[in-house]
Design a protein around this motif. Sequence first.
Motif, short mmCIF file in Angstrom:
data_model
loop_
_atom_site.label_atom_id
_atom_site.label_comp_id
_atom_site.label_asym_id
_atom_site.label_seq_id
_atom_site.Cartn_x
_atom_site.Cartn_y
_atom_site.Cartn_z
N ARG A 41 49.53 -21.29 40.15
CA ARG A 41 49.95 -22.56 40.76
C ARG A 41 48.84 -23.23 41.56
NH1 ARG A 41 54.91 -21.87 43.87
NH2 ARG A 41 55.49 -20.37 42.28
N ASP A 42 47.65 -22.64 41.49
CA ASP A 42 46.52 -23.17 42.27
C ASP A 42 45.43 -23.63 41.30
OD1 ASP A 42 44.49 -23.72 43.99
OD2 ASP A 42 44.46 -21.77 44.99
N GLU A 43 44.97 -24.86 41.47
CA GLU A 43 43.92 -25.39 40.59
C GLU A 43 42.65 -24.53 40.64
OE1 GLU A 43 40.88 -29.16 40.23
OE2 GLU A 43 42.27 -29.03 41.92
N SER B 110 52.67 -23.55 37.18
CA SER B 110 53.39 -24.52 38.03
C SER B 110 52.39 -25.16 38.97
CB SER B 110 54.49 -23.80 38.81
OG SER B 110 53.94 -22.75 39.57
N SER B 111 52.84 -26.05 39.81
CA SER B 111 51.92 -26.72 40.74
C SER B 111 52.52 -26.79 42.12
CB SER B 111 51.61 -28.14 40.23
OG SER B 111 52.79 -28.90 40.14
N ASP B 112 51.65 -26.86 43.13
CA ASP B 112 52.11 -27.04 44.51
C ASP B 112 51.05 -27.85 45.25
OD1 ASP B 112 50.05 -25.29 44.93
OD2 ASP B 112 51.27 -23.64 45.67
N ARG C 295 48.36 -27.09 46.47
CA ARG C 295 46.97 -26.70 46.20
C ARG C 295 46.44 -27.29 44.91
NH1 ARG C 295 48.32 -20.46 47.31
NH2 ARG C 295 50.17 -21.21 46.24
N GLY C 296 47.21 -28.15 44.27
CA GLY C 296 46.73 -28.80 43.06
C GLY C 296 47.54 -28.38 41.84
N ASP C 297 47.24 -29.04 40.73
CA ASP C 297 47.96 -28.82 39.48
C ASP C 297 47.03 -28.12 38.49
OD1 ASP C 297 49.48 -28.83 37.27
OD2 ASP C 297 49.77 -31.00 37.14
N PRO C 298 47.24 -26.81 38.24
CA PRO C 298 46.34 -26.11 37.32
C PRO C 298 46.40 -26.64 35.90
CG PRO C 298 48.17 -24.69 37.99
CD PRO C 298 48.25 -25.92 38.83
N SER C 299 47.56 -27.19 35.49
CA SER C 299 47.65 -27.71 34.12
C SER C 299 46.73 -28.92 33.94
CB SER C 299 49.09 -28.09 33.79
OG SER C 299 49.55 -29.12 34.65
#
Length: 772
Positions: free
Chosen positions: A384-386, A427-429, A431-435
Amino acid sequence: MANKKEMTVPLLPLRGLLVYPTMVLHLDVGREKSVQALERAMIDEHLIFLATQKDAGIDTPEEDDIYHIGTLSKVKQMLKLPNGTIRVLVEGLSRGEIISLMDQEEFATVKVEVFDDPDTKDLEEEALMRSLLDYFEQYIKLSKKVSAETYATISDIEEPGRMADLIASHLPLKMKDKQDILETFNVKDRLNKLISVINNEKEVLNLEKKIGQRVKRSMERTQKEYYLREQMKAIQKELGDKEGKTGEVSTLKDKIEEAGMPDSVKETALKELDRFEKIPASSAESAVIRNYIEWLISLPWTKSTEDQLDLKRSEEILNEDHYGLDKVKERVLEYLSVQKLTQSLKGPILCLVGPPGVGKTSLARSVARSLNRHFVRVSLGGVRDESEIRGHRRTYVGAMPGRIIQGMKKAGTINPVFLLDEIDKMSSDFRGDPSAAMLEVLDPEQNHNFSDHYIEEPYDLSKVMFIATANNLSTIPGPLLDRMEIITIAGYTELEKLHIAKEHLLNKQMKEHGLSKSNLQLRDDALLKLIRMYTREAGVRSLERQIATICRKSARIIVSEEQSKIVLTEKKLEDFLGKPKFRYGQAEFEDQVGVATGLAYTAFGGDILSIEVSVNPGKGKLILTGKLGDVMKESAQAAFSYIRSRAGELKIDPEFNEKNDIHIHVPEGAVPKDGPSAGITMATALVSALTGRAVRREVGMTGEITLRGRVLPIGGLKEKSLSAHRAGLKTIIVPKENEKDLDDIPESVREELNYILVSHLDEVLKHALVGE
């Protein structure tokens, strides 16, 4: 004016040497003619004419090879040396010019015109003498090659010509410049020339002094560094660290040279290495820089494996490892074919989509083996972290590269097969969007210079073959999905599972449990029962676990020596695995009113869904239970509205909605259910409940319904067909627009199912309900 007189005296040519009037010095004479000339001079009045050769390398000079202006000198002393040469002491007397030269056999004599400087001096000469002395004093202070006593002696001289000659003899001039001063008979001109010469020498000495100071400072700094380094080495040696940082830097430099980095990256690495060398080892920054350099060194920059472009071999490997999965195998073989023709191709980005246990991850491993490439797997589930993808910047404590760069280091080559497992679970939060960070990785137009926050240098991912796996496409963002080639793996038929169990799973588990074919045999009927009644899944993971259970129990029986060989038949299966967990074929035992069988598509493959409707006296309430999602609730409302609009034609009481409460229930209420494809199933169950006509038990159906009764297409027909086949259904009602998807269904399943294509609900009711 100078006084003149003529005389004839022996000639002594000098090599690389010039004698001024009043100058006393020693000469070593070795040439035969020169020795004869000296002996002749000693017989006469001890007078000899000294003239310098233009070229010192000539042994027998002619008239043109010597300067015609020289010095009439007196031989003061002669001494023969042991080596045959003669050392003489001469004193310069006057300037002279050769008028004629007579070359005799033994030695040469010259007729010369001798010039003596005038005895008187005027005020200008006096001023010039003082200026010359001042300049000479400044020169002495800068040069420090002339002693103070010499200066004191020169300053006492009254004759300007003599002073000029004596000063000239102490200056480090070229032979040509010395000869020029010797040829200057006019005393004033001679003084002026010397002033100019000394002035130039002063400038040169000033520059030399500046350069010397600069060099000295540099030398002092270098010597200081050398001294400190030697001290550091001694301290490190005492502490037991034999090589110390110097050896470490040397080793790292060699590794950087051998790493094959691009020039820009190599320049960065060497710059960081220079910083590392200067920073004390105790500094925290030292460890950070070293870690960074080691990451740059350990990454593959040029090393690659050569693809095995043998289609037949690759096909054999893929078939050996996996049964079925024709589409994926075909895509890999297409890639190899194009690679063979072009010799250069960007790595494709495939996404294998299917339920758990169908072999997506193991298939990627087989692809790597068939291509003869290294294989690396990165699990993206829960990321969930870029920074997990792009890495952390080096300013943070404990910074590291992202998973992509870590995977490339683990692979060790620039063209591995890189598996991105569970790409739909990111997923994302805050801390950024890893996708979003994955967009650059999976874009063939951008990933040739992928930028990691930690490495900070572009890295080429274009030769990597990326394979992603996912259970559910709906959770993958559109832009990311657009960059991948989707290949769906729906699941396996019973026959495929039977083949996989016999050829792969059984052999693997027997090997892991120390068994052989002589210890354990599973009959086909036992395997088929195992598949039908102990597992219900799209893949084969549960099947493998059950086979492992059989192997464990067999191992115990064999070790306890109760039995040496076990042959497992259908009847004996319950002894090993207990009572069956599932009923083979979930179709209803008899036609029932108000119960219709729908087909559902889940992340775990296809499944069947019973939809029950009961009609009770009431006030027209529509009750929906079974933990239905919004889409299924809307399908129920749409079916209910359609039946109300067609109540007369369907022979239903037009006021049924005012007199009755209608309850629609989907069993397994704890499991969330959603999707549009239950529309015609709900409508059929409603009509059945309201008309009292039973629904055929062997019929399953799937399709979306509109308010006008139209049947719209659905997805996942292959998965739904497999689940219908597993459940023992014989007829499937599907939307007419899904006719194109029938080709994807395995032939063995297609032969056993009767597909009815419909475009309107009336057609569905005609085939689904019993009676007219």
